[in-house]
Design a protein around this motif. Structure first.
Motif, PDB file in Angstrom:
ATOM      1  N   LYS A 191       1.234  -0.919  -0.289  1.00  0.00           N
ATOM      2  CA  LYS A 191      -0.033   0.111  -0.209  1.00  0.00           C
ATOM      3  C   LYS A 191       0.731   0.991  -0.017  1.00  0.00           C
ATOM      4  O   LYS A 191       0.450   1.896  -0.044  1.00  0.00           O
ATOM      5  CB  LYS A 191      -1.004  -0.100   1.127  1.00  0.00           C
ATOM      6  CG  LYS A 191      -2.400  -1.440   0.851  1.00  0.00           C
ATOM      7  CD  LYS A 191      -2.859  -1.499   2.319  1.00  0.00           C
ATOM      8  CE  LYS A 191      -4.045  -2.597   1.871  1.00  0.00           C
ATOM      9  NZ  LYS A 191      -4.772  -2.469   3.422  1.00  0.00           N
ATOM     10  N   ILE A 192       2.195   1.235   0.100  1.00  0.00           N
ATOM     11  CA  ILE A 192       3.371   2.331   0.082  1.00  0.00           C
ATOM     12  C   ILE A 192       3.089   2.561  -0.886  1.00  0.00           C
ATOM     13  O   ILE A 192       3.523   2.059  -2.349  1.00  0.00           O
ATOM     14  CB  ILE A 192       4.310   1.468   0.818  1.00  0.00           C
ATOM     15  CG1 ILE A 192       4.397   1.385   1.860  1.00  0.00           C
ATOM     16  CG2 ILE A 192       5.547   2.988   0.408  1.00  0.00           C
ATOM     17  CD1 ILE A 192       5.840   1.287   2.536  1.00  0.00           C
ATOM     18  N   PRO A 193       3.214   4.210  -1.561  1.00  0.00           N
ATOM     19  CA  PRO A 193       3.124   4.433  -2.965  1.00  0.00           C
ATOM     20  C   PRO A 193       4.353   4.340  -3.404  1.00  0.00           C
ATOM     21  O   PRO A 193       5.608   4.195  -3.413  1.00  0.00           O
ATOM     22  CB  PRO A 193       2.896   6.325  -2.771  1.00  0.00           C
ATOM     23  CG  PRO A 193       2.006   5.423  -1.859  1.00  0.00           C
ATOM     24  CD  PRO A 193       2.719   4.944  -0.650  1.00  0.00           C
ATOM     25  N   LYS A 194       4.296   3.302  -5.043  1.00  0.00           N
ATOM     26  CA  LYS A 194       5.696   3.434  -5.294  1.00  0.00           C
ATOM     27  C   LYS A 194       6.274   4.730  -5.930  1.00  0.00           C
ATOM     28  O   LYS A 194       7.560   4.090  -5.913  1.00  0.00           O
ATOM     29  CB  LYS A 194       5.341   2.905  -7.046  1.00  0.00           C
ATOM     30  CG  LYS A 194       4.395   1.831  -7.208  1.00  0.00           C
ATOM     31  CD  LYS A 194       4.219   1.197  -8.406  1.00  0.00           C
ATOM     32  CE  LYS A 194       3.344  -0.320  -8.177  1.00  0.00           C
ATOM     33  NZ  LYS A 194       2.648  -0.067 -10.336  1.00  0.00           N
ATOM     34  N   SER A 195       6.505   5.832  -5.783  1.00  0.00           N
ATOM     35  CA  SER A 195       6.623   7.004  -5.552  1.00  0.00           C
ATOM     36  C   SER A 195       7.839   6.791  -4.522  1.00  0.00           C
ATOM     37  O   SER A 195       9.108   7.740  -4.296  1.00  0.00           O
ATOM     38  CB  SER A 195       5.992   8.416  -6.108  1.00  0.00           C
ATOM     39  OG  SER A 195       5.439   8.408  -4.715  1.00  0.00           O
ATOM     40  N   PHE A 196       7.655   6.486  -3.556  1.00  0.00           N
ATOM     41  CA  PHE A 196       7.945   6.188  -2.204  1.00  0.00           C
ATOM     42  C   PHE A 196       9.495   5.731  -2.437  1.00  0.00           C
ATOM     43  O   PHE A 196      10.679   5.700  -1.251  1.00  0.00           O
ATOM     44  CB  PHE A 196       7.372   5.916  -1.429  1.00  0.00           C
ATOM     45  CG  PHE A 196       8.305   4.680  -0.031  1.00  0.00           C
ATOM     46  CD1 PHE A 196       8.433   6.493   1.209  1.00  0.00           C
ATOM     47  CD2 PHE A 196       8.782   4.186   0.417  1.00  0.00           C
ATOM     48  CE1 PHE A 196       8.917   6.065   2.288  1.00  0.00           C
ATOM     49  CE2 PHE A 196       9.740   4.146   2.155  1.00  0.00           C
ATOM     50  CZ  PHE A 196       9.380   5.133   2.805  1.00  0.00           C
ATOM     51  N   PHE A 197       9.692   4.469  -3.495  1.00  0.00           N
ATOM     52  CA  PHE A 197      10.629   3.292  -3.222  1.00  0.00           C
ATOM     53  C   PHE A 197      11.862   3.686  -4.262  1.00  0.00           C
ATOM     54  O   PHE A 197      11.739   5.116  -5.768  1.00  0.00           O
ATOM     55  CB  PHE A 197      10.808   2.622  -4.439  1.00  0.00           C
ATOM     56  CG  PHE A 197       9.151   1.360  -2.914  1.00  0.00           C
ATOM     57  CD1 PHE A 197      10.006   0.797  -2.256  1.00  0.00           C
ATOM     58  CD2 PHE A 197       8.071   1.256  -2.901  1.00  0.00           C
ATOM     59  CE1 PHE A 197       8.909   0.150  -1.213  1.00  0.00           C
ATOM     60  CE2 PHE A 197       6.981   0.559  -2.192  1.00  0.00           C
ATOM     61  CZ  PHE A 197       8.178   0.320  -1.578  1.00  0.00           C
ATOM     62  N   TRP A 198      13.181   3.914  -4.628  1.00  0.00           N
ATOM     63  CA  TRP A 198      14.470   4.577  -5.153  1.00  0.00           C
ATOM     64  C   TRP A 198      15.256   3.090  -5.227  1.00  0.00           C
ATOM     65  O   TRP A 198      15.321   2.532  -4.218  1.00  0.00           O
ATOM     66  CB  TRP A 198      14.927   5.084  -4.283  1.00  0.00           C
ATOM     67  CG  TRP A 198      14.116   6.892  -4.166  1.00  0.00           C
ATOM     68  CD1 TRP A 198      13.149   7.632  -3.339  1.00  0.00           C
ATOM     69  CD2 TRP A 198      14.758   8.008  -5.007  1.00  0.00           C
ATOM     70  NE1 TRP A 198      13.144   8.606  -3.867  1.00  0.00           N
ATOM     71  CE2 TRP A 198      13.798   9.298  -4.826  1.00  0.00           C
ATOM     72  CE3 TRP A 198      15.509   8.385  -6.249  1.00  0.00           C
ATOM     73  CZ2 TRP A 198      13.468  10.130  -5.681  1.00  0.00           C
ATOM     74  CZ3 TRP A 198      15.629   9.507  -7.095  1.00  0.00           C
ATOM     75  CH2 TRP A 198      14.921  10.558  -6.588  1.00  0.00           C
ATOM     76  N   LEU A 199      15.508   3.408  -6.370  1.00  0.00           N
ATOM     77  CA  LEU A 199      16.925   2.245  -6.829  1.00  0.00           C
ATOM     78  C   LEU A 199      18.545   2.855  -6.000  1.00  0.00           C
ATOM     79  O   LEU A 199      18.338   3.839  -7.390  1.00  0.00           O
ATOM     80  CB  LEU A 199      16.430   1.579  -8.126  1.00  0.00           C
ATOM     81  CG  LEU A 199      17.641   0.999  -8.501  1.00  0.00           C
ATOM     82  CD1 LEU A 199      17.406  -0.622  -7.490  1.00  0.00           C
ATOM     83  CD2 LEU A 199      17.134   0.174  -9.956  1.00  0.00           C
ATOM     84  N   GLY A 200      18.769   2.116  -5.531  1.00  0.00           N
ATOM     85  CA  GLY A 200      20.275   3.152  -5.558  1.00  0.00           C
ATOM     86  C   GLY A 200      21.272   2.374  -6.152  1.00  0.00           C
ATOM     87  O   GLY A 200      21.175   0.804  -7.014  1.00  0.00           O
ATOM     88  N   VAL A 201      22.129   2.524  -7.128  1.00  0.00           N
ATOM     89  CA  VAL A 201      23.087   1.730  -8.459  1.00  0.00           C
ATOM     90  C   VAL A 201      24.290   1.854  -8.041  1.00  0.00           C
ATOM     91  O   VAL A 201      24.931   1.170  -8.611  1.00  0.00           O
ATOM     92  CB  VAL A 201      22.888   2.929  -9.959  1.00  0.00           C
ATOM     93  CG1 VAL A 201      21.603   2.906 -10.795  1.00  0.00           C
ATOM     94  CG2 VAL A 201      23.092   3.555  -9.575  1.00  0.00           C
ATOM     95  N   TRP A 202      25.035   2.213  -6.829  1.00  0.00           N
ATOM     96  CA  TRP A 202      25.571   1.857  -5.908  1.00  0.00           C
ATOM     97  C   TRP A 202      26.205   0.728  -6.814  1.00  0.00           C
ATOM     98  O   TRP A 202      27.693  -0.291  -6.661  1.00  0.00           O
ATOM     99  CB  TRP A 202      26.455   1.823  -5.275  1.00  0.00           C
ATOM    100  CG  TRP A 202      27.829   2.036  -4.067  1.00  0.00           C
ATOM    101  CD1 TRP A 202      28.741   1.852  -5.116  1.00  0.00           C
ATOM    102  CD2 TRP A 202      28.670   3.296  -3.590  1.00  0.00           C
ATOM    103  NE1 TRP A 202      29.808   1.432  -4.884  1.00  0.00           N
ATOM    104  CE2 TRP A 202      29.937   2.789  -3.106  1.00  0.00           C
ATOM    105  CE3 TRP A 202      27.733   3.414  -2.732  1.00  0.00           C
ATOM    106  CZ2 TRP A 202      30.835   3.241  -2.476  1.00  0.00           C
ATOM    107  CZ3 TRP A 202      28.877   4.268  -1.892  1.00  0.00           C
ATOM    108  CH2 TRP A 202      30.549   3.931  -1.703  1.00  0.00           C
TER     109      TRP A 202
END
Length: 92
Positions: free
Chosen positions: A5-16
């Motif tokens: 139920k957490i909005p997708k806009s909350f998630f970030w992908l870190g590429v390190w």
């Protein structure tokens, strides 16, 4: 898709971890799969910095950039030899 139920806009992908520094060798095929999967799950915010793999994180994103995504990058950090230096000057 993400089952939350957490909005997708909350998630970030870190590429390190995809940059090949400190996380084993870089595998472009696997890295592309991770980026594609993130997009498939609706994760369109990616985090990078010039220090990630000495710029490899930025290069990776640029190779596979194909949709409307948001990129966050940090400034003021750079490599000097084998050390990360902090430079908050306007010239940096």
């Amino acid at each position: 898709m993400l089952n939350t139920k957490i909005p997708k806009s909350f998630f970030w992908l870190g590429v390190w971890m995809l940059s090949g520094q400190g996380f084993g060798p870089q595998d472009l095929r696997r890295s592309k799969n991770v980026l594609d999967m993130a997009l498939d799950y609706g994760i369109k915010q990616w985090d990078t910095a010039p220090i990630y793999g000495r710029g490899q994180g930025d290069i990776l994103i640029s190779k596979f950039f194909k949709k409307d995504i948001k990129i966050a990058s940090k400034t003021g950090l750079a490599w000097k030899g084998n050390q990360v230096i902090h430079d908050g000057s306007a010239s940096f």
